[in-house]
Design a protein around this motif. Structure first.
Motif, short mmCIF file in Angstrom:
data_model
loop_
_atom_site.label_atom_id
_atom_site.label_comp_id
_atom_site.label_asym_id
_atom_site.label_seq_id
_atom_site.Cartn_x
_atom_site.Cartn_y
_atom_site.Cartn_z
N LEU A 186 64.52 -14.41 55.02
CA LEU A 186 63.67 -15.56 54.73
C LEU A 186 63.34 -15.64 53.24
N GLY A 187 63.20 -14.49 52.59
CA GLY A 187 62.94 -14.48 51.16
C GLY A 187 64.05 -15.17 50.39
N ASN A 188 65.30 -14.87 50.77
CA ASN A 188 66.43 -15.49 50.09
C ASN A 188 66.47 -16.99 50.33
N ILE A 232 57.43 -9.40 58.91
CA ILE A 232 58.19 -10.52 58.34
C ILE A 232 57.56 -10.92 57.01
N ARG A 233 56.25 -10.98 56.97
CA ARG A 233 55.55 -11.36 55.75
C ARG A 233 55.81 -10.35 54.62
N ARG A 234 55.82 -9.07 54.96
CA ARG A 234 56.09 -8.04 53.94
C ARG A 234 57.49 -8.22 53.36
N GLY A 235 58.44 -8.46 54.25
CA GLY A 235 59.81 -8.65 53.78
C GLY A 235 59.97 -9.91 52.96
N LEU A 236 59.28 -10.98 53.37
CA LEU A 236 59.35 -12.25 52.64
C LEU A 236 58.78 -12.10 51.23
N VAL A 237 57.60 -11.51 51.14
CA VAL A 237 56.94 -11.36 49.84
C VAL A 237 57.75 -10.45 48.93
N ARG A 238 58.37 -9.43 49.49
CA ARG A 238 59.13 -8.48 48.67
C ARG A 238 60.38 -9.11 48.09
N HIS A 239 61.04 -10.00 48.86
CA HIS A 239 62.34 -10.50 48.43
C HIS A 239 62.30 -11.93 47.89
N ALA A 240 61.17 -12.59 47.95
CA ALA A 240 61.05 -13.93 47.37
C ALA A 240 60.49 -13.85 45.97
N PRO A 273 57.79 -14.24 43.36
CA PRO A 273 56.36 -14.10 43.67
C PRO A 273 55.63 -15.39 44.01
N VAL A 274 55.78 -16.42 43.21
CA VAL A 274 55.04 -17.65 43.47
C VAL A 274 55.51 -18.31 44.77
N VAL A 275 56.77 -18.14 45.11
CA VAL A 275 57.28 -18.70 46.37
C VAL A 275 56.73 -17.92 47.55
N GLY A 276 56.79 -16.60 47.47
CA GLY A 276 56.26 -15.77 48.56
C GLY A 276 54.78 -15.98 48.78
N GLU A 277 54.03 -16.16 47.70
CA GLU A 277 52.58 -16.32 47.81
C GLU A 277 52.18 -17.67 48.38
N PRO A 279 60.13 -23.70 51.14
CA PRO A 279 59.42 -24.40 52.21
C PRO A 279 57.91 -24.23 52.09
N GLU A 280 57.18 -25.19 52.61
CA GLU A 280 55.72 -25.07 52.65
C GLU A 280 55.30 -24.17 53.80
N VAL A 281 55.98 -24.32 54.94
CA VAL A 281 55.62 -23.58 56.15
C VAL A 281 56.88 -23.02 56.78
N ILE A 282 56.81 -21.78 57.26
CA ILE A 282 57.86 -21.20 58.10
C ILE A 282 57.20 -20.86 59.43
N VAL A 283 57.72 -21.44 60.50
CA VAL A 283 57.19 -21.21 61.85
C VAL A 283 58.18 -20.34 62.61
N VAL A 284 57.68 -19.28 63.20
CA VAL A 284 58.52 -18.37 63.98
C VAL A 284 58.32 -18.66 65.46
N GLY A 285 59.43 -18.88 66.17
CA GLY A 285 59.38 -19.15 67.60
C GLY A 285 60.38 -18.30 68.35
N GLY A 286 60.49 -18.56 69.64
CA GLY A 286 61.38 -17.78 70.49
C GLY A 286 60.60 -16.91 71.45
N PRO A 287 61.29 -16.10 72.24
CA PRO A 287 60.63 -15.32 73.29
C PRO A 287 59.70 -14.22 72.80
N LEU A 288 59.74 -13.89 71.51
CA LEU A 288 58.86 -12.84 70.97
C LEU A 288 57.59 -13.41 70.35
#
Length: 396
Positions: A322-324, A351-359, A361-365, A331-340
């Motif tokens: 997601l970071g990439n 997911i948030r940790r991975g997003l912030v690490r690989h995006a 900074p201003v995008v992740g925040e 995106p403004e919002v990322i919504v996670v869906g599915g059976p989990l």
């Protein structure tokens, strides 16, 4: 929003009884009324039916609660205005899954009238899934006293890419038995109504900006984590389909270059690390019975350390992918869906940790991450909304 793939063929009607002809004429009247109230004289001009025929059919529809009438004037003359009631037109939403089928009926007011869910055998063929959808639809209509002519169309989603040039299921679908199937033609013949098809993740994105709490969001990504992992994109307020409709295949982003071989032929794809299929394989070793996604949710919430570790690892991998993507489309919002989805923060946090690490900074925040509030019905609700879009009904 622009049109989604739909068959352009006409719908063959078998000649039959007087009731069959009335059924067809009633459907024509409903289609006219979708754009707003009309007088009986206007309906006669639009459909080519005689005023007497229009009057008779409107009376039948009024008795059935499909329409309401009121006196008015037109060109200085007395006239009868006909208005479609909120339950006078019904959209069908169908969600075909690898192991499930869900059908919803929704009214013009974006109200769910009825829904049902059944399990399908793993590896089912398209003919089996479509036949099951027809049976489930007929059951819901009968149980809720809804006339078949009230159905203005059906939206359908499948877990895999659809080639928008031909309307066929493309290679890479979670339902390999459906690859190459002209899903539009098959569904329209079986359901005998206009049909619109899309990838299930695209429908999940549409449901979030239609039924969910993100109606004002112009740039949204819906990520479905299931047997496969796919994404639906709303960019600048419109669904994004790319060149031929094969978009959002984030499940095939490379995470580990020398990882496991994926069903797509590449190595180390996100699906080989974070799909429910992979989680079940990892956690099911030594188990006598096959685990389900529901078992993963239950065991993780209960504090099982192995399950929590597998979920955490999967979440970090998803966040990296997601970071990439976020660096590319912001995106403004990322919504996670599915059976989990029931895991809530247990899945969102890694997911948030991975997003912030690989995006960046201003995008992740500034990217808001949320779990879908629509649960397992998101894709079916998106399919129903697709029908109303094509009927020109774009909001509640």
């Amino acid at each position: 929003m622009p049109a989604t793939q739909r068959s352009t063929k006409s719908h063959p009607r078998k000649p039959g009884s007087q009731s069959a002809l009335r059924h067809l004429n009633q459907q024509r009247i409903i289609e006219c009324l979708l754009s707003g109230p009309s007088t009986q004289a206007e309906l006669s001009r639009q459909t080519g039916l005689s005023t007497a025929t229009i009057s008779n059919i409107v009376k039948i529809m009024q008795d059935a609660g499909l329409v309401s009438t009121e006196p008015t004037t037109s060109s200085g003359r007395r006239a009868t205005n006909v208005r479609l009631n909120s339950n006078g037109a019904v959209a069908v939403g169908i969600d075909f899954g690898r192991r499930h089928l869900r059908v919803v009926l929704a009214s013009l007011g974006y109200h769910v009238i009825a829904e049902d869910y059944i399990e399908l055998p793993l590896g089912h063929r398209a003919e089996e899934g479509i036949a099951a959808a027809v049976r489930l639809l007929e059951k819901l209509l009968e149980e809720n006293g809804i006339d078949r002519t009230a159905v203005v169309g059906a939206g359908a989603g499948i877990p895999g890419p659809i080639d928008r040039r031909s309307g066929t299921v493309a290679q890479g679908a979670i339902l390999p038995e459906w690859v190459g199937i002209d899903i539009l033609h098959r569904l329209e013949e079986a359901l005998n109504c206009p049909v619109f098809v899309d990838n299930d993740a695209n429908l999940g994105a549409l449901s979030e900006v239609t039924w969910g709490p993100h109606s004002g969001v112009s740039n949204l990504m819906f990520l479905k984590i299931g047997s496969g992992i796919g994404a639906g994109l709303i960019l600048n307020g419109f669904p994004y389909y790319g060149n031929v409709g094969i978009t959002g295949e984030i499940g095939h982003a490379t995470i580990h270059e020398h990882g496991l071989v994926c069903r797509c032929g590449n190595r180390g794809c996100l699906e080989t690390i974070a799909s429910t299929t992979t989680m079940i394989e990892l956690l099911g070793r030594g188990q006598e019975t096959l685990l389900t996604p529901q078992d993963i949710v239950r065991n993780c919430l209960a504090g099982d350390s192995a399950t929590q570790r597998v979920v955490d690892d999967a979440g970090l991998a998803v966040g990296r992918a997601l970071g990439n993507v976020s660096n590319l489309i912001n995106p403004e919002v990322i919504v996670v869906g599915g059976p989990l989805a029931g895991l809530g923060d247990l899945l969102l946090d890694p997911i948030r940790r991975g997003l912030v690490r690989h995006a960046v900074p201003v995008v992740g925040e500034t990217t808001h991450l949320a779990m879908s509030s629509l649960g397992a019905r998101a894709e079916a609700l998106g399919a129903a909304a697709l029908v109303f879009q094509h009927a020109g009904i774009t909001g509640r």
